[in-house]
Motif scaffolding. Structure first.
Motif, PDB file in Angstrom:
ATOM      1  N   VAL A 108       0.857  -1.189   0.000  1.00 56.22           N
ATOM      2  CA  VAL A 108       0.000   0.000   0.000  1.00 56.22           C
ATOM      3  C   VAL A 108       0.892   1.236   0.000  1.00 56.22           C
ATOM      4  CG1 VAL A 108      -1.918  -1.127   1.166  1.00 56.22           C
ATOM      5  CG2 VAL A 108      -0.141  -0.060   2.533  1.00 56.22           C
ATOM      6  N   SER A 109       0.464   2.241  -0.736  1.00 55.90           N
ATOM      7  CA  SER A 109       1.214   3.497  -0.822  1.00 55.90           C
ATOM      8  C   SER A 109       0.460   4.575  -0.057  1.00 55.90           C
ATOM      9  CB  SER A 109       1.392   3.920  -2.283  1.00 55.90           C
ATOM     10  OG  SER A 109       2.135   2.942  -2.993  1.00 55.90           O
ATOM     11  N   LEU A 110       1.171   5.314   0.788  1.00 55.52           N
ATOM     12  CA  LEU A 110       0.558   6.340   1.616  1.00 55.52           C
ATOM     13  C   LEU A 110       1.391   7.610   1.548  1.00 55.52           C
ATOM     14  CD1 LEU A 110      -0.026   4.100   4.767  1.00 55.52           C
ATOM     15  CD2 LEU A 110      -1.770   4.744   3.091  1.00 55.52           C
ATOM     16  N   GLU A 111       0.735   8.715   1.870  1.00 58.18           N
ATOM     17  CA  GLU A 111       1.447   9.990   1.923  1.00 58.18           C
ATOM     18  C   GLU A 111       0.706  10.923   2.875  1.00 58.18           C
ATOM     19  OE1 GLU A 111       3.490  13.230  -1.136  1.00 58.18           O
ATOM     20  OE2 GLU A 111       2.267  11.566  -1.889  1.00 58.18           O
ATOM     21  N   GLY A 112       1.454  11.561   3.776  1.00 62.89           N
ATOM     22  CA  GLY A 112       0.834  12.493   4.708  1.00 62.89           C
ATOM     23  C   GLY A 112      -0.089  11.816   5.689  1.00 62.89           C
ATOM     24  N   LEU A 123       2.689   6.151  14.599  1.00 56.80           N
ATOM     25  CA  LEU A 123       3.504   6.031  13.397  1.00 56.80           C
ATOM     26  C   LEU A 123       2.941   6.988  12.363  1.00 56.80           C
ATOM     27  CD1 LEU A 123       3.840   2.154  13.412  1.00 56.80           C
ATOM     28  CD2 LEU A 123       5.770   3.753  13.471  1.00 56.80           C
ATOM     29  N   ARG A 124       3.757   7.900  11.871  1.00 61.05           N
ATOM     30  CA  ARG A 124       3.277   8.943  10.978  1.00 61.05           C
ATOM     31  C   ARG A 124       4.321   9.244   9.911  1.00 61.05           C
ATOM     32  NH1 ARG A 124       5.617  13.612  11.329  1.00 61.05           N
ATOM     33  NH2 ARG A 124       3.852  14.615  10.342  1.00 61.05           N
ATOM     34  N   THR A 125       3.880   9.944   8.883  1.00 66.32           N
ATOM     35  CA  THR A 125       4.808  10.407   7.862  1.00 66.32           C
ATOM     36  C   THR A 125       4.206  11.594   7.111  1.00 66.32           C
ATOM     37  OG1 THR A 125       6.128   9.773   5.931  1.00 66.32           O
ATOM     38  CG2 THR A 125       3.934   8.810   6.108  1.00 66.32           C
ATOM     39  N   ASP A 126       5.060  12.510   6.712  1.00 67.81           N
ATOM     40  CA  ASP A 126       4.655  13.609   5.836  1.00 67.81           C
ATOM     41  C   ASP A 126       5.039  13.306   4.390  1.00 67.81           C
ATOM     42  OD1 ASP A 126       3.706  15.241   7.925  1.00 67.81           O
ATOM     43  OD2 ASP A 126       5.743  15.856   8.415  1.00 67.81           O
ATOM     44  N   GLU A 127       5.715  12.190   4.202  1.00 68.89           N
ATOM     45  CA  GLU A 127       6.282  11.866   2.897  1.00 68.89           C
ATOM     46  C   GLU A 127       5.557  10.663   2.291  1.00 68.89           C
ATOM     47  OE1 GLU A 127      10.225  10.930   4.080  1.00 68.89           O
ATOM     48  OE2 GLU A 127      10.371  12.692   5.381  1.00 68.89           O
ATOM     49  N   TYR A 128       6.045  10.278   1.135  1.00 75.14           N
ATOM     50  CA  TYR A 128       5.558   9.059   0.483  1.00 75.14           C
ATOM     51  C   TYR A 128       6.191   7.856   1.167  1.00 75.14           C
ATOM     52  CZ  TYR A 128       5.274   5.325  -2.982  1.00 75.14           C
ATOM     53  OH  TYR A 128       5.058   4.131  -3.613  1.00 75.14           O
ATOM     54  N   VAL A 129       5.381   6.842   1.424  1.00 75.52           N
ATOM     55  CA  VAL A 129       5.896   5.603   1.983  1.00 75.52           C
ATOM     56  C   VAL A 129       5.105   4.434   1.404  1.00 75.52           C
ATOM     57  CG1 VAL A 129       4.366   5.649   4.001  1.00 75.52           C
ATOM     58  CG2 VAL A 129       6.527   4.408   4.134  1.00 75.52           C
ATOM     59  N   GLU A 130       5.818   3.345   1.159  1.00 77.90           N
ATOM     60  CA  GLU A 130       5.166   2.128   0.663  1.00 77.90           C
ATOM     61  C   GLU A 130       5.370   1.028   1.697  1.00 77.90           C
ATOM     62  OE1 GLU A 130       6.130  -0.919  -2.881  1.00 77.90           O
ATOM     63  OE2 GLU A 130       5.494   1.084  -3.586  1.00 77.90           O
ATOM     64  N   LEU A 131       4.270   0.443   2.122  1.00 80.16           N
ATOM     65  CA  LEU A 131       4.302  -0.561   3.175  1.00 80.16           C
ATOM     66  C   LEU A 131       3.660  -1.854   2.694  1.00 80.16           C
ATOM     67  CD1 LEU A 131       2.945   1.683   6.099  1.00 80.16           C
ATOM     68  CD2 LEU A 131       5.348   1.261   5.526  1.00 80.16           C
ATOM     69  N   ILE A 132       4.170  -2.980   3.200  1.00 77.91           N
ATOM     70  CA  ILE A 132       3.547  -4.273   2.920  1.00 77.91           C
ATOM     71  C   ILE A 132       2.863  -4.743   4.194  1.00 77.91           C
ATOM     72  CG2 ILE A 132       3.920  -6.663   2.232  1.00 77.91           C
ATOM     73  CD1 ILE A 132       6.397  -5.795   0.744  1.00 77.91           C
ATOM     74  N   PRO A 133       1.532  -4.837   4.199  1.00 77.34           N
ATOM     75  CA  PRO A 133       0.820  -5.322   5.395  1.00 77.34           C
ATOM     76  C   PRO A 133       1.148  -6.789   5.663  1.00 77.34           C
ATOM     77  CG  PRO A 133      -0.670  -4.203   3.880  1.00 77.34           C
ATOM     78  CD  PRO A 133       0.593  -4.459   3.131  1.00 77.34           C
ATOM     79  N   ILE A 134       1.299  -7.123   6.932  1.00 81.20           N
ATOM     80  CA  ILE A 134       1.553  -8.504   7.354  1.00 81.20           C
ATOM     81  C   ILE A 134       0.596  -8.826   8.491  1.00 81.20           C
ATOM     82  CG2 ILE A 134       3.219 -10.057   8.448  1.00 81.20           C
ATOM     83  CD1 ILE A 134       5.450  -8.522   7.088  1.00 81.20           C
ATOM     84  N   SER A 135      -0.143  -9.886   8.349  1.00 81.90           N
ATOM     85  CA  SER A 135      -1.051 -10.294   9.413  1.00 81.90           C
ATOM     86  C   SER A 135      -0.245 -10.691  10.651  1.00 81.90           C
ATOM     87  CB  SER A 135      -1.904 -11.479   8.950  1.00 81.90           C
ATOM     88  OG  SER A 135      -2.534 -12.112  10.051  1.00 81.90           O
TER      89      SER A 135
END
Length: 265
Positions: free
Chosen positions: A36-40, A92-104
């Motif tokens: 998943v890609s997130l930003e801000g 956990l926060r970010t003002d930038e672009y981040v790509e995360l892989i969810p893990i159960s």
């Protein structure tokens, strides 16, 4: 993973070890989540359930408290361990672009506990994370909370304080006894747990007396600039100081009375 400021050698060793353990734990683990890609993002777990861990694939995300970033995670870091167990923790926060892989979380823990070797590594990871944060906290506050006291061993006859010298330290006798002299005449003595040498620190004047060890002594010397911190951190030291000063004033008054002079008040 990066911590604010320059990390100490011990923190750097722990940080590297955490990275190694995460890589070992993820070996042979089948990641089923879609990146998943997130930003801000102000709080990652406002967007996801707390039964999720995340592997940072790209970018950087920060552990933050009261608007201050405490540490930052980047590619390869496993995040959300504390949050997934519903523990009170910074966001956990970010003002930038981040790509995360969810893990159960449950899927990952089944993977961990299916192998005794991985169980060992998992326990080691948790201990390392805790040790790293404790070391970071100690480094962060060591100059603000703990006075830089030094311990010295004295032999009988050693001069602890010399009359006329500038006042740079306040002392406490941890063990042993010492005598106090003014102009070569003994005027008092100092025993265990007594604080001495503080008067000149308060007044800014040179030492008014000489203190000489009567027996083998262990003393704690606190630099002048740290004396206030000692009082704040150890209230008992303030009580001892007041009691010691009151006792010495009483002794001096008795000496003045014996000489027929006006007592100090």
């Amino acid at each position: 993973m990066y911590l604010n400021g320059k990390p100490s050698e011990s923190i750097e060793q722990l940080r590297n070890r955490v990275g190694q353990l995460v890589r070992v734990l993820l070996e042979d683990f089948e990641i089923e989540g879609t990146p998943v890609s997130l930003e801000g993002v102000d709080d990652l777990y406002e967007l996801f359930d707390r039964d999720q861990l995340f592997l940072v694939q790209d970018g950087m995300i920060h552990l933050s408290k009261n608007g201050q970033n405490l540490l930052s995670f980047d590619e390869g870091d496993l995040i959300g361990i504390h949050q997934s167990f519903d523990m009170p923790t910074p966001v956990l926060r970010t003002d930038e672009y981040v790509e995360l892989i969810p893990i159960s979380r449950d899927h990952f823990l089944r993977h961990v506990y299916s192998d005794k070797r991985r169980q060992h590594y998992w326990s080691h990871l948790l201990v390392c994370l805790n040790a790293m944060m404790l070391n970071y906290l100690a480094d962060l506050y060591k100059d603000q909370v703990r006075p830089t006291a030094g311990f010295q061993n004295m032999q009988p006859g050693d001069v602890i304080i010399q009359q006329g010298d500038p006042a740079e330290h306040v002392y406490t006798i941890i063990s042993g006894e010492a005598d106090v002299f003014v102009d070569g005449m003994k005027v008092g003595d100092i025993g265990e747990e007594e604080v001495f040498g503080a008067m000149a620190v308060f007044t800014g004047e040179p030492r008014s007396a000489t203190v000489i060890a009567r027996t083998p002594c262990t003393i704690m010397a606190v630099p002048q600039k740290d004396f206030v911190l000692l009082i704040e951190a150890q209230p008992k030291a303030a009580v001892n100081l007041i009691e010691n000063l009151a006792r010495r004033i009483s002794i001096l008054n008795q000496q003045l009375i014996d000489k027929g002079e006006t007592p100090q008040g």
